[in-house]
Design an enzyme around this catalytic site. Structure first.
Site, PDB file in Angstrom:
ATOM      1  N   ASP A  19     -50.263  58.515  42.511  1.00  0.00           N
ATOM      2  CA  ASP A  19     -49.236  58.805  41.515  1.00  0.00           C
ATOM      3  C   ASP A  19     -49.107  57.582  40.610  1.00  0.00           C
ATOM      4  OD1 ASP A  19     -47.103  59.655  40.034  1.00  0.00           O
ATOM      5  OD2 ASP A  19     -45.664  59.714  41.697  1.00  0.00           O
ATOM      6  N   ASP A 114     -50.798  62.598  35.727  1.00  0.00           N
ATOM      7  CA  ASP A 114     -50.593  61.314  36.414  1.00  0.00           C
ATOM      8  C   ASP A 114     -50.640  61.413  37.938  1.00  0.00           C
ATOM      9  OD1 ASP A 114     -48.256  62.723  36.719  1.00  0.00           O
ATOM     10  OD2 ASP A 114     -46.921  61.092  36.139  1.00  0.00           O
ATOM     11  N   GLU A 115     -51.160  62.517  38.469  1.00  0.00           N
ATOM     12  CA  GLU A 115     -51.225  62.686  39.919  1.00  0.00           C
ATOM     13  C   GLU A 115     -52.531  63.345  40.331  1.00  0.00           C
ATOM     14  OE1 GLU A 115     -47.318  63.512  42.403  1.00  0.00           O
ATOM     15  OE2 GLU A 115     -47.450  64.876  40.700  1.00  0.00           O
TER      16      GLU A 115
END
Length: 421
Positions: A19, A114-115
């Site tokens: 993350d 973003d993950e």
């Protein structure tokens, strides 16, 4: 729980969840060194019903968080630096991070910009310790000028929860056999899929922690939550069996859509129709970039009451051209809107990509006019040409009148699940 990899050997599956820390804001601070150490908020304008996409950790000290109304964030942190989302730049940095992970394992499942989940099970793709691999990923991401937090465990549920335990720059390792103890004291809301409504129902049953959920009566859970009840119990006990899927598999793409929130409510039909066609153009470009065509057209409206409604229809054949599906979306308007109703958000989506093309009913010379096919070809050619110009010179290189009409009327909020295309 940070631990050295040489203390405990890893036996069994190893799933990581990376993350990126305050991603959008971190990229802005990277590109603007003078902003480092200062509160930065990325999102829509406080004056235009915007929403916070990401806040730097300096801004979070003041209580600012993602999905908060921009006006509220400005009141909490009046001295924050505001940045409009730079989608192209965020995609560029995200791609670099994903490439780093793929250097370590071919099994990567990107779940948002973003993950990403990744499989580093010992012996499957590498003989190295999963902890050593995660530490190396973190160092390489830091070398890009941003940071990430990683959680690692035997399945996706454990990895996801672990990734949120220590931020920023955290590495939380839950070794095989320790997941039940790790999960037990945490509140049920720590597990993805358990929102406020489910948390309230569980509280009525006297269940407040994941440990209590793991030992709850399975039949009672099924009565309250249906088939999801026993599944929640398994996940809370750390017994979930999960597989990291390949993100790039086309079959995983269920729909392509775009939506826009407008700074002032739309009240007239002409403006609504223009907004639908404007957004359909964005969807068409994404479809062509992904090489997808679909048969189901969806129109979504959100009213000033924040209530939303959708309408759908199916086409005779699969399409990727907004000149075809845009007017169809406009045709759904009467199902959702009547004069006098105020609209604050418009969305258009295309789905049903995997229908059997052999079952499509293609019409030759509809309404007896051969020129219709020629017009369709001309529209398709026009779309491809504008795609190429925008790809080379930017999104503003070629615009229809409807696009200019709405350029300054949206809130400018960046969606967290920003598409990778």
């Amino acid at each position: 729980m940070e631990t050295r990899s040489d203390i405990i050997a890893w036996n069994g599956p190893a799933v990581g969840l990376l993350d990126l820390d305050a991603f959008f804001a971190s990229v802005e601070q990277l590109d603007h060194p003078e902003w480092r150490g200062k509160p930065v908020i990325v999102g829509g304008s406080p004056e235009k019903r915007g929403v916070v996409s990401t806040a730097s950790y300096e801004a979070r000290v003041y209580g600012v968080h993602s999905a908060m109304a921009s006006a509220t964030a400005k009141r909490l942190c009046p001295d924050a630096i505001w940045a409009s989302p730079n989608f192209k730049r965020y995609r560029e940095m995200s791609d670099k991070v994903m490439s780093i992970i793929k250097d370590e394992t071919p099994r990567v499942e990107q779940v948002s910009i973003d993950e990403a989940f990744f499989d580093v099970t010992p012996g499957r793709f590498s003989r190295e310790s999963p902890v050593d691999i995660c530490q190396r990923i973190q160092r390489r991401v830091l070398g890009l000028g941003i940071s990430c937090s990683i959680g690692i465990g035997v399945n996706k549920t454990v990895a996801k929860i672990a990734s949120e335990r220590e931020k920023p720059r955290g590495l939380t390792v839950v070794f095989p056999g320790t997941e039940a103890g790790f999960l037990a004291p945490l509140p049920v809301s720590a597990m993805s899929g358990i929102g406020p409504a489910a948390t309230s129902k569980l509280a009525e049953m006297g269940i407040k922690t994941l440990g209590q959920l793991a030992h709850a009566d399975e039949k009672e859970l099924e009565v309250r939550f249906g088939v999801m009840g026993p599944r929640m119990r398994e996940r809370a006990a750390g017994r979930e069996k999960s597989v990291v899927q390949l993100s790039d598999a086309e079959e995983e793409v269920k729909s392509v859509s775009n939506e826009r929130t407008f700074e002032t409510d739309i009240t007239g039909r002409d403006e609504l129709e223009a907004a639908i066609l404007h957004i359909a153009g964005m969807v068409g470009r994404r479809l062509r970039k992904k090489g997808l065509k679909g048969r189901t057209v969806t129109l979504k409206l959100r009213y000033d009451t924040l209530r939303s409604r959708t309408a759908q229809t199916r086409l005779d054949s699969r399409v990727d051209d907004e000149h075809v599906f845009g007017p169809v979306a406009v045709g759904l308007l009467d199902e959702l809107w009547k004069p006098g109703i105020r609209v604050r958000l418009v969305g258009v989506g295309i789905s049903s990509f995997d229908d059997d093309p052999a079952g499509e009913q293609l019409r030759l010379f509809p309404d007896g006019q051969a020129s219709e096919n020629e017009r369709s070809r001309n529209h398709a050619n026009l779309s491809r040409v504008t795609d190429a110009l925008k790809e080379r010179f930017g999104d503003d290189a070629v615009e229809y009148g409807r696009d200019l009409r709405f350029r300054s009327k949206t809130t400018g909020t960046a969606p967290k699940d920003l598409p990778k295309d």
